[in-house]
Design an enzyme around this catalytic site. Sequence first.
Site, PDB file in Angstrom:
ATOM      1  N   GLU A   1       0.978  -1.115   0.092  1.00 40.67           N
ATOM      2  CA  GLU A   1       0.047  -0.148  -0.040  1.00 40.67           C
ATOM      3  C   GLU A   1       0.912   1.262   0.045  1.00 40.67           C
ATOM      4  O   GLU A   1       0.468   2.342  -0.551  1.00 40.67           O
ATOM      5  CB  GLU A   1      -1.052  -0.073   1.226  1.00 40.67           C
ATOM      6  CG  GLU A   1      -2.048   0.752   0.949  1.00 40.67           C
ATOM      7  CD  GLU A   1      -3.484   0.717   1.881  1.00 40.67           C
ATOM      8  OE1 GLU A   1      -4.483   0.377   1.779  1.00 40.67           O
ATOM      9  OE2 GLU A   1      -3.053   0.762   3.224  1.00 40.67           O
TER      10      GLU A   1
ATOM     11  N   HIS B   1       7.349 -27.138   2.014  1.00 42.88           N
ATOM     12  CA  HIS B   1       6.544 -28.217   1.513  1.00 42.88           C
ATOM     13  C   HIS B   1       5.491 -27.698   0.641  1.00 42.88           C
ATOM     14  O   HIS B   1       4.318 -28.595   0.481  1.00 42.88           O
ATOM     15  CB  HIS B   1       5.736 -29.226   2.606  1.00 42.88           C
ATOM     16  CG  HIS B   1       6.900 -29.952   3.404  1.00 42.88           C
ATOM     17  ND1 HIS B   1       7.706 -30.939   3.074  1.00 42.88           N
ATOM     18  CD2 HIS B   1       7.376 -29.394   4.694  1.00 42.88           C
ATOM     19  CE1 HIS B   1       8.512 -31.110   4.172  1.00 42.88           C
ATOM     20  NE2 HIS B   1       8.565 -30.256   4.817  1.00 42.88           N
TER      21      HIS B   1
ATOM     22  N   LYS C   1     -13.055   1.621  -3.558  1.00 43.52           N
ATOM     23  CA  LYS C   1     -14.197   2.002  -2.859  1.00 43.52           C
ATOM     24  C   LYS C   1     -15.294   2.820  -3.521  1.00 43.52           C
ATOM     25  O   LYS C   1     -16.434   2.386  -3.534  1.00 43.52           O
ATOM     26  CB  LYS C   1     -13.668   2.675  -1.623  1.00 43.52           C
ATOM     27  CG  LYS C   1     -13.005   2.007  -0.681  1.00 43.52           C
ATOM     28  CD  LYS C   1     -12.670   3.136   0.450  1.00 43.52           C
ATOM     29  CE  LYS C   1     -11.416   2.568   1.124  1.00 43.52           C
ATOM     30  NZ  LYS C   1     -10.997   3.422   2.348  1.00 43.52           N
TER      31      LYS C   1
HETATM   32  O1  LIG Z   1      -9.098   2.918   9.726  1.00 45.29           O
HETATM   33  P1  LIG Z   1      -9.941   2.907   8.459  1.00 45.29           P
HETATM   34  O2  LIG Z   1     -10.260   4.300   8.076  1.00 45.29           O
HETATM   35  O3  LIG Z   1     -11.270   2.313   8.787  1.00 45.29           O
HETATM   36  O4  LIG Z   1      -9.187   2.201   7.223  1.00 45.29           O
HETATM   37  C1  LIG Z   1      -8.909   0.932   7.105  1.00 45.29           C
HETATM   38  C2  LIG Z   1      -7.911   0.769   6.137  1.00 45.29           C
HETATM   39  O5  LIG Z   1      -8.503   1.157   4.757  1.00 45.29           O
HETATM   40  C3  LIG Z   1      -7.434   1.757   4.142  1.00 45.29           C
HETATM   41  O6  LIG Z   1      -7.523   3.127   4.066  1.00 45.29           O
HETATM   42  C4  LIG Z   1      -7.541   1.246   2.982  1.00 45.29           C
HETATM   43  O7  LIG Z   1      -8.816   1.446   2.324  1.00 45.29           O
HETATM   44  C5  LIG Z   1      -6.168   1.506   4.675  1.00 45.29           C
HETATM   45  O8  LIG Z   1      -5.187   2.394   4.394  1.00 45.29           O
HETATM   46  C6  LIG Z   1      -6.401   1.579   6.065  1.00 45.29           C
HETATM   47  O9  LIG Z   1      -5.581   0.792   6.951  1.00 45.29           O
END
Ligand SMILES: O=P(O)(O)OC[C@H]1O[C@](O)(CO)[C@@H](O)[C@@H]1O
Length: 529
Positions: free
Chosen positions: A322, A351, A455
């Site tokens: 990331e 294995h 998202k």
């Molecule tokens: O803590 P949040 O805002 O729920 O985000 C969870 C995770 O989602 C992300 O933003 C990626 O979608 C990560 O970087 C982060 O750790």
Amino acid sequence: MTERELWERYQRHLCVVPSVGLSLDISRMNFGADFLDGMRARTDAAFQAMDALEKGAIANPDEKRRVGHYWLRAPELSPEPELKTAITDMQASVEAFARDVHAGKVKPAKAARFTQVLLVGIGGSALGPQLVADALGSHRDAMQVHFLDNTDPDGMDRTLGALGERLAETLTVVISKSGGTKETRNGMLETERAYQQRGLDFGAHAVAVTGDGSELDQYAKQHHWLRTFPMWDWVGGRTSIMSAVGLVPARLQGLDVDGFLAGAKDMDAATRERDVAKNPAALLALMWFHAGGGRGQKDMVILPYKDRLMLMSKYLQQLVMESLGKELSLDGQVVNQGIAVYGNKGSTDQHAYVQQLREGVNNFFVTFVEVLKDRDGKSMAVEGDNTSGDYLLGFFLGTRRALFEKGRESMTLTVQDVSARTVGALIALYERAVGLYASLVNINAYHQPGVEAGKKAAGRVLELQGKLLSKLKAAKAEARSADQLAQDIGAPDEAETVFKLLEHLSANGDHGVKRSGGQRPAEARFQAG
Ligand SMILES: O=P(O)(O)OC[C@H]1O[C@](O)(CO)[C@@H](O)[C@@H]1O
């Protein structure tokens, strides 16, 4: 290279960090004699960028944010006194809260004590706690920790079902920096309902870790949750393990949080060293650069010879991929950077995929993690005088040799044990290596624009489903194909997504959608039941 030459090379390049009992051996990486010198200018620039970051510069320019995870284990280094106070207050309040929970001062309504922790979070809000809980936990812990880290209904049923009656003595910790992550919101809502179904008040069993004023923060306040602990915009999700994100579950579990923070702090001190030969974070970053030509052309295989470190590769997968998997450089050029990370544990992987590592495509470098201490107490002999731990070492050295013979590169990190100090140090080591490598290849390690795209696209899919369901309900008993329905809702180009939605809707009873006709997409018909 003869064994003798390799032994010389090992001694010449071994980087030892006595303060945390860790060493890094890069002798089996095939970098040339002039590589480190040739990288000097870039490495110096990376050190400078890291120095500025630690002093509070805007190291995440796209989001105009500072990057302060190093202050979490050395609050005195915070650029402002308010930040230092915020960190020390958080640490003290987490510790006091856990003490009260353990002492039964903070207790559930229908049980004497909280004995279980259910952590609801995802990505950086779950992976760190999962690694720490697995690496350091045991059946003797003050509380046992469970996780919901997805929006998979069956996954939730399995975890909540296993808790069963013990839900009455479960403290749920919902963690989301943004407070708006859908997977976490869904997990929280389903958990809330599980409590309600048992006649339990969720708020009296719930704690939040989130940013001030976030959706989750507001929800926690409205529903009178027990506590809310802070998250700050200057701590990234994937480097949040030493914020309340990691400290709340670790303290509740009864782990050695002070040792964990101290190990990280000592590693930070060791990796501020400008002499590359003495700095394991700089050496790691430089070896990544060497292996992949600064373009991520080789995958990073993490092979810890210790069950307790099995989640290390999963944790590093997020931290590295990331952070480094970026389309654009800091100058806006398309660079498509990144390093792929995978691995589980040795000797188990021997294995499984190690066959390919030795004989297949040579597109990787291995990082072995060797733990000197086998176990608490003595071991029995399993064959002759040999113990199980002797075998583990034998398999590690054997695999490393077998790879080297075939020209496969590897590094070895050696640690004394899997203590809280060591785990803290390992995390700090990789956090800094990632930051330095990002500078070497000129990218922003601290944002994640690619994740946002996924998202948004998921949001559009759910919008489409809303339209589809309205149409199906309006059309009543008329059975229609995915193509027809896509036309009906004014999204003819989305026929495939519409088909996937219909397939899922009709496989589940939640929305009353029925499927008839044949198995192939064009033959299938759907209607509201
Ligand atoms: O803590 P949040 O805002 O729920 O985000 C969870 C995770 O989602 C992300 O933003 C990626 O979608 C990560 O970087 C982060 O750790």
